[in-house]
Write a protein that holds these residues in place. Sequence first.
Motif, PDB file in Angstrom:
ATOM      1  N   ALA A  37     -16.080  53.269  55.461  1.00  9.40           N
ATOM      2  CA  ALA A  37     -15.125  53.884  54.532  1.00  9.40           C
ATOM      3  C   ALA A  37     -15.397  53.451  53.097  1.00  9.40           C
ATOM      4  CB  ALA A  37     -13.700  53.533  54.932  1.00  9.40           C
ATOM      5  N   ARG A  38     -15.766  52.196  52.908  1.00  9.90           N
ATOM      6  CA  ARG A  38     -16.078  51.703  51.554  1.00  9.90           C
ATOM      7  C   ARG A  38     -17.265  52.470  50.974  1.00  9.90           C
ATOM      8  NH1 ARG A  38     -18.978  46.518  50.247  1.00  9.90           N
ATOM      9  NH2 ARG A  38     -19.208  46.548  52.485  1.00  9.90           N
ATOM     10  N   SER A  39     -18.267  52.715  51.793  1.00  7.50           N
ATOM     11  CA  SER A  39     -19.441  53.458  51.329  1.00  7.50           C
ATOM     12  C   SER A  39     -19.102  54.916  51.061  1.00  7.50           C
ATOM     13  CB  SER A  39     -20.572  53.367  52.351  1.00  7.50           C
ATOM     14  OG  SER A  39     -21.002  52.041  52.494  1.00  7.50           O
ATOM     15  N   GLY A  90     -22.734  48.522  48.732  1.00 12.15           N
ATOM     16  CA  GLY A  90     -23.966  48.223  49.453  1.00 12.15           C
ATOM     17  C   GLY A  90     -24.947  49.369  49.504  1.00 12.15           C
ATOM     18  N   LEU A  91     -24.804  50.339  48.600  1.00 10.94           N
ATOM     19  CA  LEU A  91     -25.683  51.504  48.603  1.00 10.94           C
ATOM     20  C   LEU A  91     -26.915  51.329  47.725  1.00 10.94           C
ATOM     21  CD1 LEU A  91     -22.872  54.169  48.438  1.00 10.94           C
ATOM     22  CD2 LEU A  91     -24.355  53.690  50.399  1.00 10.94           C
ATOM     23  N   ALA A 109     -28.586  51.444  54.112  1.00 14.57           N
ATOM     24  CA  ALA A 109     -27.181  51.798  53.905  1.00 14.57           C
ATOM     25  C   ALA A 109     -26.966  53.295  54.119  1.00 14.57           C
ATOM     26  CB  ALA A 109     -26.739  51.397  52.503  1.00 14.57           C
ATOM     27  N   THR A 110     -27.810  54.124  53.556  1.00 13.35           N
ATOM     28  CA  THR A 110     -27.653  55.563  53.755  1.00 13.35           C
ATOM     29  C   THR A 110     -28.012  55.963  55.179  1.00 13.35           C
ATOM     30  OG1 THR A 110     -29.833  55.932  52.763  1.00 13.35           O
ATOM     31  CG2 THR A 110     -27.918  56.182  51.325  1.00 13.35           C
ATOM     32  N   ASP A 111     -28.922  55.234  55.803  1.00 14.83           N
ATOM     33  CA  ASP A 111     -29.237  55.498  57.214  1.00 14.83           C
ATOM     34  C   ASP A 111     -28.008  55.248  58.087  1.00 14.83           C
ATOM     35  OD1 ASP A 111     -31.819  56.117  56.463  1.00 14.83           O
ATOM     36  OD2 ASP A 111     -32.685  54.248  57.238  1.00 14.83           O
ATOM     37  N   ARG A 112     -27.245  54.184  57.793  1.00 11.70           N
ATOM     38  CA  ARG A 112     -26.022  53.895  58.560  1.00 11.70           C
ATOM     39  C   ARG A 112     -25.003  55.015  58.410  1.00 11.70           C
ATOM     40  NH1 ARG A 112     -26.932  48.670  56.687  1.00 11.70           N
ATOM     41  NH2 ARG A 112     -25.497  48.971  54.970  1.00 11.70           N
TER      42      ARG A 112
END
Length: 124
Positions: A37-39, A90-91, A109-112
């Motif tokens: 959600a933070r991302s 964390g992006l 991070a984008t993969d997650r």
Amino acid sequence: MSKQELGVIGQDAADGAGCCPTLLTAPMAADRAAELARSFKALGDPVRLRLLSMIASRDGGEICVCDLTPAFDLSQPTISHHLKLLRQAGLIASERRGTWVYHRLLPAATDRLAQALTRPPSYL
């Protein structure tokens, strides 16, 4: 149905639901939901989404803040604030070199984020 029967994403599943659970295969653990959600919240602003896109698509994998600022009708401190939020989510990662700060995407991070939304092959 009990919580044990649900197999929560981000926790070991006793039923072997697969190596990479998604939103469509199992309920998500609270800590994983908070992290994602933070991302997603950081990407919920058009300026930050554009900044991430500009960073990710840059040849060489990084870009100086001095190259980002002219693309927006915003002040440099405002751009820096948006970059700070992307960093906190964390992006991106940042590195100071002399006067300037260079930013690069953190692909894991984008993969997650993508993995969480990916539909499994067996899902109709």
